[in-house]
Design an enzyme around this catalytic site. Structure first.
Site, mmCIF file in Angstrom:
data_model
loop_
_atom_site.group_PDB
_atom_site.id
_atom_site.type_symbol
_atom_site.label_atom_id
_atom_site.label_comp_id
_atom_site.label_asym_id
_atom_site.label_seq_id
_atom_site.Cartn_x
_atom_site.Cartn_y
_atom_site.Cartn_z
ATOM 1 N N TYR A 143 5.912 3.457 -9.563
ATOM 2 C CA TYR A 143 5.172 3.162 -8.339
ATOM 3 C C TYR A 143 3.763 2.715 -8.734
ATOM 4 O O TYR A 143 2.925 3.525 -9.096
ATOM 5 C CB TYR A 143 5.156 4.428 -7.479
ATOM 6 C CG TYR A 143 4.432 4.379 -6.154
ATOM 7 C CD1 TYR A 143 3.767 3.250 -5.687
ATOM 8 C CD2 TYR A 143 4.430 5.510 -5.328
ATOM 9 C CE1 TYR A 143 3.116 3.244 -4.464
ATOM 10 C CE2 TYR A 143 3.778 5.510 -4.100
ATOM 11 C CZ TYR A 143 3.112 4.377 -3.680
ATOM 12 O OH TYR A 143 2.461 4.383 -2.464
ATOM 13 N N LYS A 173 7.985 -0.288 -7.602
ATOM 14 C CA LYS A 173 7.405 -0.419 -6.270
ATOM 15 C C LYS A 173 5.988 -0.894 -6.495
ATOM 16 O O LYS A 173 5.174 -0.188 -7.104
ATOM 17 C CB LYS A 173 7.412 0.917 -5.544
ATOM 18 C CG LYS A 173 6.587 0.877 -4.285
ATOM 19 C CD LYS A 173 6.575 2.218 -3.619
ATOM 20 C CE LYS A 173 5.510 2.398 -2.578
ATOM 21 N NZ LYS A 173 4.763 1.256 -2.133
HETATM 22 C C1 LIG Z 1 -2.022 1.971 0.470
HETATM 23 C C2 LIG Z 1 -0.738 2.153 1.219
HETATM 24 O O1 LIG Z 1 -0.530 3.148 1.886
HETATM 25 N N1 LIG Z 1 0.118 1.176 1.116
HETATM 26 C C3 LIG Z 1 1.368 1.199 1.788
HETATM 27 C C4 LIG Z 1 2.458 1.181 0.788
HETATM 28 O O2 LIG Z 1 2.303 1.155 -0.401
HETATM 29 C C5 LIG Z 1 1.543 0.002 2.723
HETATM 30 O O3 LIG Z 1 2.716 0.183 3.462
HETATM 31 C C6 LIG Z 1 0.361 -0.159 3.645
HETATM 32 O O4 LIG Z 1 0.217 1.003 4.425
HETATM 33 C C7 LIG Z 1 0.545 -1.378 4.562
HETATM 34 O O5 LIG Z 1 0.742 -2.500 3.800
HETATM 35 C C8 LIG Z 1 -0.640 -1.572 5.480
HETATM 36 O O6 LIG Z 1 -1.768 -1.954 4.758
HETATM 37 C C1 LIG Z 2 3.845 2.913 1.308
HETATM 38 C C2 LIG Z 2 4.439 3.727 0.302
HETATM 39 O O1 LIG Z 2 5.270 3.338 -0.396
HETATM 40 C C3 LIG Z 2 4.032 5.089 0.222
HETATM 41 O O2 LIG Z 2 3.664 5.623 1.229
HETATM 42 O O3 LIG Z 2 4.069 5.662 -0.858
#
Ligand SMILES: CC(=O)N[C@H](C=O)[C@@H](O)[C@H](O)[C@H](O)CO
Ligand SMILES: CC(=O)C(=O)O
EC number: 4.1.3.3
Length: 320
Positions: A143, A173
């Site tokens: 990740y 990811k």
């Molecule tokens: C930093 C964070 O939480 N990133 C999420 C997943 O990795 C995303 O799903 C964001 O929430 C989304 O892209 C909105 O900015």
């Molecule tokens: C957005 C995502 O992958 C997380 O919440 O870890």
């Protein structure tokens, strides 16, 4: 070695961890949450205890129970349940990885340790390898989220030779906007059948062009249906429709980003859209304001992306 049985693909919702008003985990709504994702959003895979799930703010005992509840409730309903098991302590991470295998989760994911940090690719790989080895039968995903971990080792570098070191490695990811790095991960490993899961929801279309095989994100909890329409248009090579969907999603995300958008706000939006109470986040996060929720609701209605939107609420912005 992990069986590359079913590849993780399509939309994967990063689940929120529902909490009660006094800050305990509200396990009682997880069954409804699963049904909502599958039936209302067309989302059939989940990513548990990650950023959105406040995984690093939960105790190890809580993380185990949350993982168990999702796996149990998701049985015969969800395609895949991936558990994030990253922690600062290698021991804790291994314990969680082992536990994920015991409860028969479909995979584990790990972020880079972010307090005492690995400073190069080899050290990071060593850490990931030790965690992966605690669950030798489970697919392992790295990740990559450099903005939050502060570990800026490029994913493309990390992936070079990784399967020789971590035989269960099955994908990435990628929660960063560096499409050169992401594109090179795909380009260099295409033949290996890895899953390349993009994690910046507002830019997913560009990542699809680069070869993303799926996406993990917070907004798929409530914009899953809309994003699935974008995926379908992309599949059919109807790029102008796909772009319309992406712009529609961007209009919403851009709006909330300007108000301040994160896990707390996602909890408020999910409560509003699904009717399932997500409760407040845990400190150090703070509950989203009433003003935020009202504004987000008005925006969702004007964009016409949700079931609760009535025709009268449509305006020129509406996404079709
Ligand atoms: C930093 C964070 O939480 N990133 C999420 C997943 O990795 C995303 O799903 C964001 O929430 C989304 O892209 C909105 O900015
Ligand atoms: C957005 C995502 O992958 C997380 O919440 O870890």
């Amino acid at each position: 070695m992990a069986s590359p049985k079913k590849k993780l693909q399509g939309l994967v919702a990063a689940t929120l961890t529902p909490m009660t008003e006094n800050g305990e985990i509200n396990f009682s709504v997880i069954g409804r949450y699963v049904d909502y994702l599958v039936e209302e959003q067309g989302v059939k895979s989940i990513f548990v205890n990650g950023t959105t799930g406040e995984g690093l703010s939960l105790s190890i005992a809580e993380r185990r129970r949350v993982a168990e509840e999702w796996v149990t409730r998701g049985r015969n309903k969800l395609d895949q349940v991936v558990i994030h098991v990253g922690a600062l302590s290698l021991k804790e991470s291994q314990e969680l990885a082992k536990h994920a295998a015991e409860i028969r989760a479909d995979g584990i994911a790990v972020i880079a340790p972010f307090f005492l940090k690995p400073w190069n690719k080899d050290v990071l790989t060593d850490f990931l390898k030790e965690v992966a080895a605690a669950a030798p039968a489970l697919p392992f995903y790295y990740y990559h989220i450099p903005a939050l971990t502060g570990v800026k080792i490029r994913a493309e570098e990390l992936l070079d030779g990784i399967q020789e070191k971590i035989p269960t490695f099955q994908g990435l990811k990628f929660s960063d906007t560096d499409l050169l790095d992401f594109g090179q991960c795909v380009d260099q490993h295409r033949q290996r059948q890895f899953a390349f899961l993009f994690g910046v929801d507002e830019q997913l279309l560009s990542a699809l062009v680069m070869g993303a095989t799926g996406a993990v994100g917070s907004t798929y909890n409530y914009l899953g249906k809309k994003t699935n329409q974008m995926l379908e248009a992309f599949e059919k090579k109807d790029f102008s429709s796909a772009l319309n969907y992406q712009f529609c999603i961007q209009r919403f995300i851009n709006f909330v980003v300007k108000l301040g958008f994160g896990v707390s706000q996602n909890k408020a939006i999910m409560t509003l859209v699904s009717g399932i109470p997500m409760g407040p986040p845990r400190l150090p996060l703070q509950k989203a304001s009433r003003e935020f929720t009202d504004n987000a609701e008005a925006k969702l209605k004007s964009l016409d992306v949700l079931p609760f939107t009535s025709l009268e609420d449509r305006d020129v912005e509406a996404c079709s």
